[in-house]
Each structure stands twice: as C-alpha cells, then as structure tokens.
Write a protein that holds these residues in place. Structure first.
Motif, PDB file in Angstrom:
ATOM      1  N   GLU A   1       8.750   2.038  -5.385  1.00 23.05           N
ATOM      2  CA  GLU A   1       8.224   2.647  -4.173  1.00 23.05           C
ATOM      3  C   GLU A   1       9.196   3.739  -3.746  1.00 23.05           C
ATOM      4  O   GLU A   1      10.419   3.558  -3.804  1.00 23.05           O
ATOM      5  N   TRP A   2       8.638   4.866  -3.279  1.00 21.46           N
ATOM      6  CA  TRP A   2       9.452   6.017  -2.895  1.00 21.46           C
ATOM      7  C   TRP A   2       9.632   6.101  -1.382  1.00 21.46           C
ATOM      8  O   TRP A   2       8.704   5.823  -0.632  1.00 21.46           O
TER       9      TRP A   2
ATOM     10  N   VAL B   1      14.228   6.473  -4.316  1.00 19.40           N
ATOM     11  CA  VAL B   1      13.621   5.182  -4.607  1.00 19.40           C
ATOM     12  C   VAL B   1      13.936   4.206  -3.478  1.00 19.40           C
ATOM     13  O   VAL B   1      15.100   3.931  -3.183  1.00 19.40           O
ATOM     14  N   GLU B   2      12.883   3.692  -2.844  1.00 18.57           N
ATOM     15  CA  GLU B   2      13.022   2.726  -1.761  1.00 18.57           C
ATOM     16  C   GLU B   2      13.259   1.322  -2.309  1.00 18.57           C
ATOM     17  O   GLU B   2      14.102   0.588  -1.820  1.00 18.57           O
ATOM     18  N   ARG B   3      12.462   0.924  -3.321  1.00 17.22           N
ATOM     19  CA  ARG B   3      12.625  -0.379  -3.962  1.00 17.22           C
ATOM     20  C   ARG B   3      12.075  -0.307  -5.374  1.00 17.22           C
ATOM     21  O   ARG B   3      11.201   0.513  -5.682  1.00 17.22           O
TER      22      ARG B   3
ATOM     23  N   ARG C   1      -5.229  -3.236   0.140  1.00 14.63           N
ATOM     24  CA  ARG C   1      -4.850  -3.170   1.537  1.00 14.63           C
ATOM     25  C   ARG C   1      -4.298  -4.485   2.069  1.00 14.63           C
ATOM     26  O   ARG C   1      -3.768  -4.537   3.174  1.00 14.63           O
ATOM     27  N   ASN C   2      -4.405  -5.576   1.261  1.00 17.87           N
ATOM     28  CA  ASN C   2      -3.751  -6.828   1.648  1.00 17.87           C
ATOM     29  C   ASN C   2      -2.312  -6.877   1.120  1.00 17.87           C
ATOM     30  O   ASN C   2      -1.721  -7.944   1.013  1.00 17.87           O
ATOM     31  N   HIS C   3      -1.769  -5.701   0.783  1.00 16.10           N
ATOM     32  CA  HIS C   3      -0.367  -5.540   0.385  1.00 16.10           C
ATOM     33  C   HIS C   3      -0.053  -6.133  -0.981  1.00 16.10           C
ATOM     34  O   HIS C   3       1.103  -6.448  -1.267  1.00 16.10           O
ATOM     35  N   ILE C   4      -1.063  -6.272  -1.832  1.00 12.69           N
ATOM     36  CA  ILE C   4      -0.829  -6.745  -3.185  1.00 12.69           C
ATOM     37  C   ILE C   4      -0.772  -5.540  -4.128  1.00 12.69           C
ATOM     38  O   ILE C   4      -1.567  -4.619  -4.035  1.00 12.69           O
TER      39      ILE C   4
ATOM     40  N   ASP D   1       6.174  -5.737  -0.401  1.00 11.58           N
ATOM     41  CA  ASP D   1       7.446  -5.834   0.310  1.00 11.58           C
ATOM     42  C   ASP D   1       8.444  -6.762  -0.378  1.00 11.58           C
ATOM     43  O   ASP D   1       9.517  -7.024   0.159  1.00 11.58           O
ATOM     44  N   ASN D   2       8.085  -7.253  -1.552  1.00 11.10           N
ATOM     45  CA  ASN D   2       8.954  -8.154  -2.302  1.00 11.10           C
ATOM     46  C   ASN D   2       9.069  -7.652  -3.731  1.00 11.10           C
ATOM     47  O   ASN D   2       8.068  -7.531  -4.429  1.00 11.10           O
ATOM     48  N   THR D   3      10.285  -7.374  -4.188  1.00 10.48           N
ATOM     49  CA  THR D   3      10.475  -6.795  -5.515  1.00 10.48           C
ATOM     50  C   THR D   3      10.312  -7.812  -6.637  1.00 10.48           C
ATOM     51  O   THR D   3      10.178  -7.431  -7.796  1.00 10.48           O
TER      52      THR D   3
END
Length: 246
Positions: free
Chosen positions: A108-109, A116-118, A141-144, A159-161
């Motif tokens: 993710e940028w 690079v954010e993650r 859109r459910n963050h998957i 939100d989890n690497t």
C-alpha cells in the motif's frame, strides 16, 4: 477535469497514456515512460485529478491533467512490472509485482509522500531468472484484499500485513489467477485453466446467489478462523463453476 464527465484511459506498447471521451476523441496524451506501460490507475485527492502508471521497467509515474506531464517518477518495490489499483472506496492505493529475483511485493502506498505505507507478507519466493507472471489482485469495500498466485487465492485485511488465509477453491486455477470482486464485495470471480470461472462467496454473498438461478453448489470451508473477525468478512466458500461465454 470534471468528475461528472466519463473518460476512458488507455496505455500500452507505445509507452503513452491516453485519455479519451465517450465519443472516441483523444483529449489528453501523456508521454514520458521509456518502456511499455502495463498498468494505470486514475485517482484523485480532494479536487486534484491525476493518473498513476507502472511500466515494464518498474517505473511508477504520476500524471496531472492540468500539468500535461509527469509530476513524480520513482521505482516500485522490486523494480519490475506490476499492477496498480485503488481501494474500493477510492481512498487508498495498492500495487503488486514480482521482481527478477522472484520476490513478490504487494504494498500500500502513502499517497502524500509517495512511499510504501505497508508491505503484505505471505508470498513464496520464486526461482530467480525464471519468467514470472504479474500477480492480479483486487480489494473489496469490506477491507479485504485478495491476490492470485501459485494456483490459489490469498486474502488479507488491508490493515494487517499478515495473510489471513489462502485457498485453492477446489483446484483448477491457473498459476496466476485473474480475479475481481463484485460491487458489494461479497462475491469474487476467479478464472480457471479450462477457460471457465469460479465464484467464491462469503456468508452475505451466499445469500445473494440464489437470485442467479438454480446452480450447483459445493462449500469448501477455509482452515483459517479468526476470533476477532466474523466469517462474513472474508471468503470461505466456493459456490459455483461455469464456462466463460464471449
């Protein structure tokens, strides 16, 4: 550039990025890549509209419509070709590519600092020097976040690497599956080696599938269970298979 108008953005072997109106008239042309352009992603922050692009030599560029030229120029992780896309809500930016050394980088940028954010883990290193395909991925859109590699589909929470789970969806997937979430983010279409496709569904998606008619179904439960997550937040079932029709 007005957000109320529809445009088509294209790229290719001519190393150009072109913007067309719905009548087929070219209204913008961006030049600056030194290799064919593999992936593009229109984006905006507040009222500023621009385009991200990645070429086969691993260069990532940003293009401003008003500036008519490249604003930023930098290397993607691995310095190799990759795909780039927005999150489902358009607020986040991701890219994925495999280097010559065989390392796959799904990241993710940070769009402000263009860094690079993650970086997401779970990919196996490929033999160096062997031609690699480009990992295809999509977000819901459910963050998957889902990506296809090694004949399987891998899933992350954005939100989890750490990878949540990976599934083979009953087998029959190509080495680098192509995949796409539906608008609601509860169904995932994946292509198969026999020119067909499979539909993966979470709990909400299974409820919506009967609307498509009477299709055979078989459920394959994921071996991963996360106590802090509801089962409907990721894809734990394969529902149906059919032939692609063109």
């Amino acid at each position: 550039m007005s957000r109320k108008q529809l445009y088509v953005v294209t790229c290719g072997d001519d190393k150009l990025i072109k913007v067309w109106d719905m009548h087929g008239q070219k209204i913008y042309s961006f030049e600056g890549h030194e290799a064919p352009v593999y992936s593009i992603c229109p984006h905006h922050i507040d009222k500023v509209n621009f385009i991200f692009s990645i070429s086969l030599d691993g260069k990532m560029k940003t293009w401003l419509y008003e500036y008519l030229g490249t604003k930023l120029d930098f290397d993607v992780p691995g310095k190799w070709c990759g795909a780039i896309l927005n999150s489902a809500d358009g607020t986040r930016l991701f890219s994925c590519g495999t280097s010559k050394e065989g390392d796959t980088h799904l990241v993710e940028w940070n769009q402000i600092e263009v860094s690079v954010e993650r970086s997401y883990s779970g990919f196996r290193k490929k033999p160096s020097g062997v031609a690699q395909g480009v990992v295809q991925f999509d977000t819901a859109r459910n963050h998957i976040l889902a990506a296809g590699e090694d004949n399987q589909i891998m899933f992350w929470d954005v939100d989890n690497t750490n990878m949540l789970t990976c599934i083979e969806a009953g087998g029959g997937l190509p080495s680098f599956p192509r995949l796409r979430f539906n608008k609601e983010g509860n169904l995932l279409a994946v292509n198969t080696v026999d020119s067909g496709f499979k539909i993966l569904a979470n709990t909400d998606g299974l409820r919506s599938l009967p609307a498509f008619g009477n299709v055979p179904s078989e459920v394959f439960r994921s071996p991963y269970e996360a106590s802090e997550m509801k089962v409907s937040t990721y894809f734990s079932a394969f529902y149906c298979q059919d032939r692609l029709r063109v």
